[in-house]
Design a protein around this motif. Structure first.
Motif, PDB file in Angstrom:
ATOM      1  N   SER A  47      94.901   2.534  54.265  1.00  0.00           N
ATOM      2  CA  SER A  47      96.091   2.005  54.911  1.00  0.00           C
ATOM      3  C   SER A  47      97.206   3.030  55.040  1.00  0.00           C
ATOM      4  O   SER A  47      97.455   3.820  54.121  1.00  0.00           O
ATOM      5  CB  SER A  47      96.623   0.807  54.118  1.00  0.00           C
ATOM      6  OG  SER A  47      97.804   0.306  54.709  1.00  0.00           O
ATOM      7  N   ASP A  48      97.882   2.951  56.176  1.00  0.00           N
ATOM      8  CA  ASP A  48      99.116   3.689  56.367  1.00  0.00           C
ATOM      9  C   ASP A  48     100.156   3.109  55.405  1.00  0.00           C
ATOM     10  O   ASP A  48     100.109   1.918  55.067  1.00  0.00           O
ATOM     11  CB  ASP A  48      99.580   3.529  57.812  1.00  0.00           C
ATOM     12  CG  ASP A  48     100.743   4.435  58.165  1.00  0.00           C
ATOM     13  OD1 ASP A  48     100.948   5.462  57.493  1.00  0.00           O
ATOM     14  OD2 ASP A  48     101.451   4.114  59.140  1.00  0.00           O
ATOM     15  N   VAL A  49     101.082   3.928  54.957  1.00  0.00           N
ATOM     16  CA  VAL A  49     102.128   3.468  54.048  1.00  0.00           C
ATOM     17  C   VAL A  49     103.288   2.854  54.829  1.00  0.00           C
ATOM     18  O   VAL A  49     103.749   1.761  54.525  1.00  0.00           O
ATOM     19  CB  VAL A  49     102.636   4.623  53.154  1.00  0.00           C
ATOM     20  CG1 VAL A  49     103.849   4.196  52.340  1.00  0.00           C
ATOM     21  CG2 VAL A  49     101.527   5.114  52.240  1.00  0.00           C
ATOM     22  N   THR A  55     104.802  -3.094  53.672  1.00  0.00           N
ATOM     23  CA  THR A  55     104.375  -1.698  53.697  1.00  0.00           C
ATOM     24  C   THR A  55     102.949  -1.566  53.154  1.00  0.00           C
ATOM     25  O   THR A  55     102.407  -2.494  52.539  1.00  0.00           O
ATOM     26  CB  THR A  55     105.293  -0.815  52.838  1.00  0.00           C
ATOM     27  OG1 THR A  55     105.102  -1.155  51.453  1.00  0.00           O
ATOM     28  CG2 THR A  55     106.749  -0.954  53.234  1.00  0.00           C
ATOM     29  N   GLY A  56     102.386  -0.395  53.347  1.00  0.00           N
ATOM     30  CA  GLY A  56     101.064  -0.125  52.792  1.00  0.00           C
ATOM     31  C   GLY A  56     101.046  -0.192  51.276  1.00  0.00           C
ATOM     32  O   GLY A  56     100.045  -0.587  50.679  1.00  0.00           O
ATOM     33  N   LEU A  57     102.147   0.183  50.636  1.00  0.00           N
ATOM     34  CA  LEU A  57     102.235   0.075  49.176  1.00  0.00           C
ATOM     35  C   LEU A  57     102.204  -1.383  48.735  1.00  0.00           C
ATOM     36  O   LEU A  57     101.519  -1.739  47.779  1.00  0.00           O
ATOM     37  CB  LEU A  57     103.521   0.727  48.664  1.00  0.00           C
ATOM     38  CG  LEU A  57     103.490   2.231  48.532  1.00  0.00           C
ATOM     39  CD1 LEU A  57     104.893   2.762  48.262  1.00  0.00           C
ATOM     40  CD2 LEU A  57     102.553   2.634  47.428  1.00  0.00           C
ATOM     41  N   LEU A  74      95.668   5.420  50.483  1.00  0.00           N
ATOM     42  CA  LEU A  74      96.847   5.334  51.336  1.00  0.00           C
ATOM     43  C   LEU A  74      97.060   6.642  52.077  1.00  0.00           C
ATOM     44  O   LEU A  74      96.667   7.704  51.612  1.00  0.00           O
ATOM     45  CB  LEU A  74      98.080   5.006  50.494  1.00  0.00           C
ATOM     46  CG  LEU A  74      98.050   3.678  49.745  1.00  0.00           C
ATOM     47  CD1 LEU A  74      99.293   3.522  48.896  1.00  0.00           C
ATOM     48  CD2 LEU A  74      97.897   2.510  50.710  1.00  0.00           C
ATOM     49  N   SER A  76     100.055   8.688  54.947  1.00  0.00           N
ATOM     50  CA  SER A  76     101.346   8.667  55.626  1.00  0.00           C
ATOM     51  C   SER A  76     101.614  10.031  56.230  1.00  0.00           C
ATOM     52  O   SER A  76     101.216  11.054  55.677  1.00  0.00           O
ATOM     53  CB  SER A  76     102.472   8.310  54.654  1.00  0.00           C
ATOM     54  OG  SER A  76     103.717   8.325  55.344  1.00  0.00           O
ATOM     55  N   PRO A  81     103.642   8.211  48.714  1.00  0.00           N
ATOM     56  CA  PRO A  81     104.052   6.884  48.221  1.00  0.00           C
ATOM     57  C   PRO A  81     104.919   6.921  46.970  1.00  0.00           C
ATOM     58  O   PRO A  81     105.825   6.105  46.824  1.00  0.00           O
ATOM     59  CB  PRO A  81     102.720   6.180  47.938  1.00  0.00           C
ATOM     60  CG  PRO A  81     101.720   6.890  48.758  1.00  0.00           C
ATOM     61  CD  PRO A  81     102.208   8.305  48.879  1.00  0.00           C
ATOM     62  N   HIS A  87     106.706   0.771  42.423  1.00  0.00           N
ATOM     63  CA  HIS A  87     105.664  -0.180  42.794  1.00  0.00           C
ATOM     64  C   HIS A  87     104.735  -0.290  41.609  1.00  0.00           C
ATOM     65  O   HIS A  87     104.847   0.459  40.645  1.00  0.00           O
ATOM     66  CB  HIS A  87     104.939   0.220  44.083  1.00  0.00           C
ATOM     67  CG  HIS A  87     104.519   1.648  44.134  1.00  0.00           C
ATOM     68  ND1 HIS A  87     103.308   2.083  43.669  1.00  0.00           N
ATOM     69  CD2 HIS A  87     105.159   2.749  44.563  1.00  0.00           C
ATOM     70  CE1 HIS A  87     103.222   3.394  43.833  1.00  0.00           C
ATOM     71  NE2 HIS A  87     104.326   3.814  44.361  1.00  0.00           N
ATOM     72  N   TYR A  93      96.079   9.050  47.574  1.00  0.00           N
ATOM     73  CA  TYR A  93      96.879   9.294  48.773  1.00  0.00           C
ATOM     74  C   TYR A  93      96.364  10.537  49.484  1.00  0.00           C
ATOM     75  O   TYR A  93      95.974  11.511  48.845  1.00  0.00           O
ATOM     76  CB  TYR A  93      98.344   9.479  48.361  1.00  0.00           C
ATOM     77  CG  TYR A  93      99.227  10.003  49.448  1.00  0.00           C
ATOM     78  CD1 TYR A  93      99.696   9.165  50.453  1.00  0.00           C
ATOM     79  CD2 TYR A  93      99.601  11.339  49.486  1.00  0.00           C
ATOM     80  CE1 TYR A  93     100.516   9.646  51.457  1.00  0.00           C
ATOM     81  CE2 TYR A  93     100.416  11.828  50.493  1.00  0.00           C
ATOM     82  CZ  TYR A  93     100.870  10.982  51.467  1.00  0.00           C
ATOM     83  OH  TYR A  93     101.670  11.455  52.465  1.00  0.00           O
TER      84      TYR A  93
END
Length: 109
Positions: A47-49, A55-57, A74, A76, A81, A87, A93
């Motif tokens: 997933s994109d952040v 958000t992706g997070l 993740l 970006s 992130p 989080h 990442y």
């Protein structure tokens, strides 16, 4: 694969598919969560952040809570992130632009 940029999601789907990985595309976190709920065979989330809404997070946190067996990666093009604030946990990442071979390696770990 979750990315709010359809062209990037489609490109990643094509490249991952070329390497034998079945890919479902979601253009946002809410759609991704619905797909995860509907398909118990999904085993990874890429997933994109930075996405509007969730958000992706936040998606990664919700996914790891509900589906702890799913591997999460993740990405970006903006920032890592860990720089975006608190989080619930750290996630693997990879920065954009990424090499598809690096994504595959991380997804298969």
């Amino acid at each position: 694969m979750v990315d709010d940029e359809p062209d990037l999601a489609d490109l990643a789907q094509a490249l991952l598919g070329y390497h034998g990985i079945d890919v479902c595309i979601a253009h946002g976190a809410a759609q991704a969560l619905r797909m995860l709920e509907a398909d118990p065979h999904i085993d990874a989330l890429f997933s994109d952040v930075m996405m509007p809404g969730m958000t992706g997070l936040e998606l990664a946190d919700a996914t790891s809570l509900r589906y702890p067996h799913i591997r999460i990666l993740l990405t970006s093009g903006y920032t890592a992130p860990e720089l975006l604030g608190p989080h619930s946990r750290q996630y693997p990442y990879i920065a954009k632009p990424y090499r598809i071979d690096d994504v595959i390696e991380r997804l298969r770990r």
